[in-house]
Structure formats: C-alpha cells, structure tokens
Design a protein around this motif. Structure first.
Motif, mmCIF file in Angstrom:
data_model
loop_
_atom_site.group_PDB
_atom_site.id
_atom_site.type_symbol
_atom_site.label_atom_id
_atom_site.label_comp_id
_atom_site.label_asym_id
_atom_site.label_seq_id
_atom_site.Cartn_x
_atom_site.Cartn_y
_atom_site.Cartn_z
ATOM 1 N N LEU A 58 61.185 48.020 42.957
ATOM 2 C CA LEU A 58 60.119 48.514 43.842
ATOM 3 C C LEU A 58 59.811 50.135 43.350
ATOM 4 O O LEU A 58 60.547 50.739 42.548
ATOM 5 C CB LEU A 58 60.913 48.888 45.411
ATOM 6 C CG LEU A 58 61.220 47.532 45.969
ATOM 7 C CD1 LEU A 58 61.891 47.781 47.565
ATOM 8 C CD2 LEU A 58 60.143 46.509 46.163
ATOM 9 N N PRO A 59 58.540 50.526 43.755
ATOM 10 C CA PRO A 59 58.115 51.672 43.172
ATOM 11 C C PRO A 59 58.452 53.054 43.864
ATOM 12 O O PRO A 59 57.797 53.870 43.932
ATOM 13 C CB PRO A 59 56.568 51.461 43.513
ATOM 14 C CG PRO A 59 56.232 50.651 44.575
ATOM 15 C CD PRO A 59 57.480 49.683 44.449
ATOM 16 N N TYR A 60 59.533 52.647 44.768
ATOM 17 C CA TYR A 60 60.352 54.019 45.276
ATOM 18 C C TYR A 60 61.819 53.680 45.519
ATOM 19 O O TYR A 60 62.239 52.470 45.283
ATOM 20 C CB TYR A 60 59.715 53.983 46.715
ATOM 21 C CG TYR A 60 59.782 52.926 47.573
ATOM 22 C CD1 TYR A 60 60.785 52.399 48.579
ATOM 23 C CD2 TYR A 60 58.720 51.983 47.549
ATOM 24 C CE1 TYR A 60 60.866 51.183 49.157
ATOM 25 C CE2 TYR A 60 58.431 50.992 48.372
ATOM 26 C CZ TYR A 60 59.606 50.384 49.263
ATOM 27 O OH TYR A 60 59.713 49.227 49.939
ATOM 28 N N VAL A 61 62.640 54.667 45.640
ATOM 29 C CA VAL A 61 64.077 54.644 45.878
ATOM 30 C C VAL A 61 64.317 54.372 47.494
ATOM 31 O O VAL A 61 64.040 55.390 48.120
ATOM 32 C CB VAL A 61 64.703 55.870 45.264
ATOM 33 C CG1 VAL A 61 66.199 55.498 45.384
ATOM 34 C CG2 VAL A 61 64.492 55.669 43.864
ATOM 35 N N LEU A 62 64.893 53.344 47.804
ATOM 36 C CA LEU A 62 65.420 53.288 49.165
ATOM 37 C C LEU A 62 66.822 53.732 49.534
ATOM 38 O O LEU A 62 67.657 53.814 48.751
ATOM 39 C CB LEU A 62 65.225 51.811 49.514
ATOM 40 C CG LEU A 62 65.531 51.248 50.781
ATOM 41 C CD1 LEU A 62 64.526 51.520 51.800
ATOM 42 C CD2 LEU A 62 65.637 49.704 50.780
ATOM 43 N N ARG A 63 67.059 54.506 50.711
ATOM 44 C CA ARG A 63 68.350 54.800 51.198
ATOM 45 C C ARG A 63 68.369 54.218 52.743
ATOM 46 O O ARG A 63 67.371 54.431 53.603
ATOM 47 C CB ARG A 63 68.270 56.281 51.281
ATOM 48 C CG ARG A 63 68.483 57.177 50.039
ATOM 49 C CD ARG A 63 69.763 56.568 49.460
ATOM 50 N NE ARG A 63 69.860 57.219 48.059
ATOM 51 C CZ ARG A 63 69.709 56.431 46.955
ATOM 52 N NH1 ARG A 63 69.328 55.005 47.097
ATOM 53 N NH2 ARG A 63 69.791 56.805 45.885
ATOM 54 N N TRP A 64 69.209 53.295 52.827
ATOM 55 C CA TRP A 64 69.353 52.856 53.952
ATOM 56 C C TRP A 64 69.605 53.308 55.260
ATOM 57 O O TRP A 64 70.331 54.595 55.059
ATOM 58 C CB TRP A 64 70.410 51.602 53.861
ATOM 59 C CG TRP A 64 70.059 50.480 53.091
ATOM 60 C CD1 TRP A 64 70.693 49.824 51.878
ATOM 61 C CD2 TRP A 64 68.884 49.638 52.985
ATOM 62 N NE1 TRP A 64 70.142 48.820 51.362
ATOM 63 C CE2 TRP A 64 68.979 48.826 52.051
ATOM 64 C CE3 TRP A 64 68.210 49.366 54.259
ATOM 65 C CZ2 TRP A 64 68.096 47.309 51.935
ATOM 66 C CZ3 TRP A 64 67.201 48.558 54.001
ATOM 67 C CH2 TRP A 64 67.174 47.394 52.951
ATOM 68 N N ASN A 65 69.061 53.352 56.174
ATOM 69 C CA ASN A 65 69.254 54.111 57.610
ATOM 70 C C ASN A 65 68.894 53.077 58.800
ATOM 71 O O ASN A 65 68.564 51.901 58.538
ATOM 72 C CB ASN A 65 68.188 55.344 57.633
ATOM 73 C CG ASN A 65 66.748 54.901 57.571
ATOM 74 O OD1 ASN A 65 66.433 54.081 58.144
ATOM 75 N ND2 ASN A 65 66.016 55.837 56.817
ATOM 76 N N LYS A 66 69.120 53.645 60.047
ATOM 77 C CA LYS A 66 69.051 52.688 61.182
ATOM 78 C C LYS A 66 67.375 52.075 60.969
ATOM 79 O O LYS A 66 67.309 50.952 61.387
ATOM 80 C CB LYS A 66 69.301 53.257 62.329
ATOM 81 C CG LYS A 66 69.065 52.565 63.703
ATOM 82 C CD LYS A 66 69.454 53.165 64.906
ATOM 83 C CE LYS A 66 69.184 52.395 66.084
ATOM 84 N NZ LYS A 66 69.582 53.102 67.380
ATOM 85 N N GLU A 67 66.466 52.888 60.870
ATOM 86 C CA GLU A 67 65.160 52.514 60.973
ATOM 87 C C GLU A 67 64.736 51.333 59.908
ATOM 88 O O GLU A 67 64.195 50.320 60.391
ATOM 89 C CB GLU A 67 64.057 53.560 60.684
ATOM 90 C CG GLU A 67 64.309 54.514 62.132
ATOM 91 C CD GLU A 67 65.622 55.557 62.004
ATOM 92 O OE1 GLU A 67 65.997 55.713 61.037
ATOM 93 O OE2 GLU A 67 65.877 55.897 63.129
ATOM 94 N N ASN A 68 65.109 51.500 58.768
ATOM 95 C CA ASN A 68 64.687 50.685 57.829
ATOM 96 C C ASN A 68 65.389 49.273 57.687
ATOM 97 O O ASN A 68 65.105 48.298 57.498
ATOM 98 C CB ASN A 68 64.545 51.086 56.424
ATOM 99 C CG ASN A 68 65.888 51.896 55.549
ATOM 100 O OD1 ASN A 68 67.017 51.450 56.023
ATOM 101 N ND2 ASN A 68 65.706 52.711 54.724
#
Length: 134
Positions: A58-68
């Motif tokens: 993916l063209p971004y780094v994801l950090r898991w949270n409640k919303e995503n």
C-alpha cells in the motif's frame, strides 16, 4: 468481478519438490522478480511465506485503531467475509471460512495479501487501498 491477473506469474516463481536444490533454476526464477506485475495500481512486492499469496504494497503505512478496524469489518462484510484478528487481520469468507486476504501492518510498510483465485480480488484490493487511508 475480477480475479488477480498474477496467478501464472506467482506459479512461475515456485519450485517443484525435485527442483528445490537446483541453484541454477532458482537463479532463473529470481530474474522473474526484475519485472513485476501491478494490480489496481499497486506493485506486487512478494509472496506470503506459508500461503504463497501475492503481496501488494500500500502507498501508506497503516496503524490499526478502532476507526480503521471498523472500516475493515465493513469492507469484509461487503465482500461476504468476516475478519479474523490474529497477528494481523485476515478476511475469510462467511461461506466455508476460506481466507481471501490479509493486511499486515509493519513499521515501514503495509502489505495486502490476496488469494489469486478469489473472484473479487481486484475489487477487494482496491477497496482496502482506498478505504483504509486515514
């Protein structure tokens, strides 16, 4: 409905049991990684170690949270799946539990692994890329 168009490419990277000790054949297969396919604008960057599913960066780094994670669950539901939360989330079909995708969040990159034979693979990859952006 669109399957990923990388099945033959993925197969060409794998060795048969009788070939796993053949260095020359490995080197020939390794050259196949010099030019890699793209799906939905995302470059194939590897294969799952145990599952062999193609991985897309993916063209971004994801950090898991409640919303995503709620967004992920909505995507899963839209594709007839549920989310199984292990070391990282897996999307599995309600009908039979087959894994169709996994999203790995690492410190430097986010990878999405998608089952090549999944009928909605391109659509799922596109939705994950678009909907999980912050």
């Amino acid at each position: 409905m669109t399957k990923l168009n990388v099945g033959s490419y993925v197969s060409s990277l794998k060795a048969l049991p009788a070939q796993v000790r053949d260095r020359q054949l490995f080197l020939e297969r390794a050259r196949l990684r010099d030019t890699v396919p793209e799906v939905a604008g995302l470059e194939l960057v590897g294969l799952g170690g145990s599952c062999g599913k193609p991985a897309f960066l993916l063209p971004y780094v994801l950090r898991w949270n409640k919303e995503n994670t709620l967004k992920l669950e909505k995507i899963a539901e839209d594709f007839g799946c549920f989310v199984e939360y292990g070391a990282y989330p897996h999307l599995k079909l309600h009908d039979g539990g087959q894994e169709v995708a996994a999203v790995q969040d690492w410190s430097q990159a986010t990878l999405v692994f998608v089952r090549p034979g999944y009928e909605l693979g391109v659509e799922l990859l596109t939705r994950l890329n678009e909907d999980l952006k912050d």
